[in-house]
Design an enzyme around this catalytic site. Sequence first.
Site, PDB file in Angstrom:
ATOM      1  N   HIS A   1       0.785  -1.353   0.031  1.00 29.01           N
ATOM      2  CA  HIS A   1      -0.037   0.010  -0.073  1.00 29.01           C
ATOM      3  C   HIS A   1       1.125   1.271   0.060  1.00 29.01           C
ATOM      4  CE1 HIS A   1      -3.846   2.255   1.100  1.00 29.01           C
ATOM      5  NE2 HIS A   1      -2.941   3.185   2.032  1.00 29.01           N
TER       6      HIS A   1
ATOM      7  N   MET B   1       0.543  11.792  -0.679  1.00 32.85           N
ATOM      8  CA  MET B   1       0.204  13.016   0.152  1.00 32.85           C
ATOM      9  C   MET B   1       0.396  14.281  -0.207  1.00 32.85           C
ATOM     10  SD  MET B   1      -0.045  11.737   4.052  1.00 32.85           S
ATOM     11  CE  MET B   1      -0.369   9.904   4.439  1.00 32.85           C
TER      12      MET B   1
ATOM     13  N   ASP C   1      -8.405   1.143   6.348  1.00 33.57           N
ATOM     14  CA  ASP C   1      -6.998   1.844   6.539  1.00 33.57           C
ATOM     15  C   ASP C   1      -6.876   2.613   7.424  1.00 33.57           C
ATOM     16  OD1 ASP C   1      -4.548   2.794   6.058  1.00 33.57           O
ATOM     17  OD2 ASP C   1      -4.957   3.850   4.280  1.00 33.57           O
TER      18      ASP C   1
HETATM   19  C1  DX5 Z   1      -3.119   7.283   6.728  1.00 37.40           C
HETATM   20  C2  DX5 Z   1      -2.675   6.299   5.498  1.00 37.40           C
HETATM   21  C3  DX5 Z   1      -2.375   4.826   5.866  1.00 37.40           C
HETATM   22  C4  DX5 Z   1      -1.283   4.714   7.038  1.00 37.40           C
HETATM   23  C5  DX5 Z   1      -1.850   3.630   8.167  1.00 37.40           C
HETATM   24  O1  DX5 Z   1      -3.413   8.349   6.108  1.00 37.40           O
HETATM   25  O2  DX5 Z   1      -3.601   6.053   4.591  1.00 37.40           O
HETATM   26  O3  DX5 Z   1      -2.194   3.971   5.054  1.00 37.40           O
HETATM   27  O4  DX5 Z   1      -0.176   4.213   6.647  1.00 37.40           O
HETATM   28  O5  DX5 Z   1      -1.200   3.802   9.110  1.00 37.40           O
HETATM   29  P1  DX5 Z   1      -1.433   2.782  10.431  1.00 37.40           P
HETATM   30  O6  DX5 Z   1      -1.487   1.228   9.941  1.00 37.40           O
HETATM   31  O7  DX5 Z   1      -0.167   3.072  11.362  1.00 37.40           O
HETATM   32  O8  DX5 Z   1      -2.410   3.286  11.195  1.00 37.40           O
HETATM   33 ZN    ZN Z   2      -3.434   4.679   3.241  1.00 39.19          ZN
END
Ligand code: DX5
Ligand code: ZN
Length: 216
Positions: free
Chosen positions: A32, A36, A174
């Site tokens: 994944h 951003m 997610d």
């Molecule tokens: C957050 C991202 C996620 C993030 C999740 O904005 O979209 O994909 O990496 O991280 P964890 O699993 O640590 O919550």
């Molecule tokens: Zn994500």
Amino acid sequence: MRKLSASILSADFGKLADEVRAVEAAGTDWIHVDVMDGHFVPNITIGPDVVRAVRKVTSLPLDVHLMIEKPERYVEAFVDAGADWLGVHVEACPHLHRTIQSIKELGAKAIVTVNPGTPLMSIEDVLGEVDMVLLMTVNPGFGGQKFISGALPKIRRCRQWIDERNLPVLLEVDGGVNRDTIDALVDAGVDVFVAGSAVFNGGDYAGNIKRLKDRM
Ligand code: DX5
Ligand code: ZN
């Protein structure tokens, strides 16, 4: 068959290729990639060139999560860079239907992504057009945030919509996916689990992944 998608946001970007190879060897199903832009979300991460570099070091499906404004401007660049699955946020897409069609025409699988504060209703009319729905269980922008348990009823409702209509659509979550939250997510009918900190923290990638996948 449920899938684990390891979010490289929690990897060491200084040795990204090694990190991707390591989580592949450790048993993740997908990679994944969190994109951003500092506008749609406060954080800034990576662009198509890094996706292209990741594509070169793994044969796993790349699940690319665009957290950017006007994502339609970059859909082609990310598919060209090697995204197998490409997700856009409903909140960022006034012409959501068109953007989804263009992802599919380019040959990638289309994901529509929904923030915790956005009603499920906002994607009702594209549910038959997408390959996967991604429901956020944190407000996007950073790894390691706390799971929003208030998202569970929405996840269950989305599962119900997909099943009632008998659609070939996967359901992904997610944010805050870890050993404490995964059972409730399995119970709610999730197909694809994104996990960043729960995979990378502590360095035992194989153990971390096994402990999640044993419950999936
Ligand atoms: C957050 C991202 C996620 C993030 C999740 O904005 O979209 O994909 O990496 O991280 P964890 O699993 O640590 O919550
Ligand atoms: Zn994500």
